[in-house]
Design an enzyme around this catalytic site. Structure first.
Site, PDB file in Angstrom:
ATOM      1  N   LYS A 173       2.391  -3.324   5.574  1.00 42.05           N
ATOM      2  CA  LYS A 173       2.484  -3.183   4.123  1.00 42.05           C
ATOM      3  C   LYS A 173       3.930  -3.023   3.653  1.00 42.05           C
ATOM      4  O   LYS A 173       4.270  -3.421   2.536  1.00 42.05           O
ATOM      5  CB  LYS A 173       1.620  -2.005   3.662  1.00 42.05           C
ATOM      6  CG  LYS A 173       0.116  -2.265   3.807  1.00 42.05           C
ATOM      7  CD  LYS A 173      -0.321  -3.550   3.135  1.00 42.05           C
ATOM      8  CE  LYS A 173      -1.801  -3.626   2.851  1.00 42.05           C
ATOM      9  NZ  LYS A 173      -2.198  -4.939   2.296  1.00 42.05           N
TER      10      LYS A 173
ATOM     11  N   SER B 199       0.842  -1.201   0.000  1.00 37.45           N
ATOM     12  CA  SER B 199       0.000   0.000   0.000  1.00 37.45           C
ATOM     13  C   SER B 199       0.874   1.246   0.000  1.00 37.45           C
ATOM     14  O   SER B 199       1.959   1.235   0.600  1.00 37.45           O
ATOM     15  CB  SER B 199      -0.870   0.013   1.259  1.00 37.45           C
ATOM     16  OG  SER B 199      -1.454   1.286   1.439  1.00 37.45           O
TER      17      SER B 199
ATOM     18  N   TYR C 205      -0.851  -0.801  10.002  1.00 32.35           N
ATOM     19  CA  TYR C 205      -1.066  -1.115   8.587  1.00 32.35           C
ATOM     20  C   TYR C 205       0.176  -0.796   7.755  1.00 32.35           C
ATOM     21  O   TYR C 205       0.575  -1.564   6.880  1.00 32.35           O
ATOM     22  CB  TYR C 205      -2.277  -0.302   8.118  1.00 32.35           C
ATOM     23  CG  TYR C 205      -2.763  -0.557   6.727  1.00 32.35           C
ATOM     24  CD1 TYR C 205      -3.529  -1.672   6.417  1.00 32.35           C
ATOM     25  CD2 TYR C 205      -2.493   0.355   5.702  1.00 32.35           C
ATOM     26  CE1 TYR C 205      -4.008  -1.872   5.137  1.00 32.35           C
ATOM     27  CE2 TYR C 205      -2.963   0.160   4.421  1.00 32.35           C
ATOM     28  CZ  TYR C 205      -3.730  -0.952   4.144  1.00 32.35           C
ATOM     29  OH  TYR C 205      -4.195  -1.150   2.874  1.00 32.35           O
TER      30      TYR C 205
END
Ligand code: NAI
Length: 290
Positions: free
Chosen positions: A168, A151, A164
């Site tokens: 990622k 991401s 997150y």
């Protein structure tokens, strides 16, 4: 036209959004697909057989072949069951698209250990476990294609996403190492950093982005990366709105001294920060230090 006849693909998190779109495209072009989805909420709570079953029904109605799996990518048993579903239904496994993901956004100071661990478990552990379960089949066949889903939040950082973004960026390391280790067995691994209009982003993207940032525009790159003809490996691609771009981790020329003191570092900061000419591998980085 790039087709996937006789290829068997696993797409995790394929009940909604990007995964659903990847599964539909691969099946439409001849791949036999394991549609995996736990069917939970955006934060990973709950479970349902509905989303995976719906996508399988759609593929079958369109004349394709698919089976559903509602196993959890984040457990070794779940990952093994996903791969077993592919082998039992279709006899082999050629393609793994690790796409399943959840969000537990909170600012760094407020994030709980549970929020951190759960997000890493689905994204990093899940991608590791499913790839690991598929790897022996790919090695034996001398062929494999893996796509992991990173991401922009991981590559560049993002407020409220310490968990997150850690996950990622972790996937970039996993991708590069599978790419290096898999090379001699015909296994290629790449990562995508997408932007698409899905339930994960509909609350934060402007409404006018819906059509431009369709999931289908991300799936086109995924399909290319998992095709026989694609020899690319260990790369990361930004993809969204119809644009595809290589993202790379590079090391600038740097500044070197036999008498490196804190003051020398401070005095030469502009050279430390220079970007050109850069190197792209650990070996070239080491060479530049000699
Ligand atoms: P989504 O929420 O529509 O899809 C994610 C799917 O993963 C859901 O269907 C969910 O049920 C499934 N899932 C979650 N935990 C699972 C588990 N433990 N086992 C099996 N399935 C599980 O979201 P979206 O946007 O389609 O996300 C797909 C991937 O793309 C995720 O990895 C996400 O982090 C990544 N991504 C998406 C971006 C976007 O702009 N939509 C941006 C950057 C990355």
């Amino acid at each position: 036209m790039l087709r996937f006849d006789d290829r068997v693909a696993i797409v995790t998190g394929a009940g909604h959004g990007l995964g659903r779109s990847h599964a539909l495209l691969l099946a439409d072009r001849g791949a036999k697909v394991v549609v995996n989805d736990l069917g939970g909420a955006l934060d990973g709570t709950g479970a349902s057989t509905g989303p995976a079953a719906d996508v399988v029904e759609l593929i079958t109605k369109n004349g394709g072949q698919a089976v559903a799996s509602t196993d959890n990518v984040a457990t070794p048993e779940g990952a093994a069951a996903i791969v077993a579903a592919a082998v039992e239904a279709f006899g082999k496994i050629d393609i793994v698209v690790n796409n399943a993901g959840i969000l537990r956004d909170k600012s760094f100071g407020k994030m709980t250990v549970e929020d951190f661990d759960n997000v890493l478990a689905v994204h990093v552990r899940g991608s590791y476990l499913v790839s690991r379960a598929a790897y022996p089949y790919m090695k034996e066949a001398g062929y494999g294609r893996v796509v992991n889903t990173s991401s922009p939040a991981g590559l560049f950082g993002n407020f409220g996403q310490a968990n997150y973004s850690t996950a990622k960026m972790g996937l970039v390391g996993l991708t590069k190492t599978i790419g290096i280790e898999g090379a001699r067995n015909g296994i290629r691994a790449n990562a995508i950093a997408p932007i698409a209009w899905t339930r994960m982003t509909e609350a934060i993207l402007p409404a006018e982005f819906e059509a431009k940032f369709s999931a289908e525009r991300v799936s086109a790159l995924v399909a290319y990366l998992v095709h026989d003809s694609c020899e690319v490996t260990g790369e990361v691609f930004s993809v969204g709105g119809g644009r595809v771009a290589r993202v790379f981790v590079a090391e600038g020329p740097g500044w070197q001294s036999d008498d490196l003191t804190p003051e020398a570092v401070a005095d030469n900061w502009a050279s430390v920060m220079a970007e050109q000419p850069y190197v792209l591998t650990a070996a070239d980085s080491m060479k530049a230090m000699l």
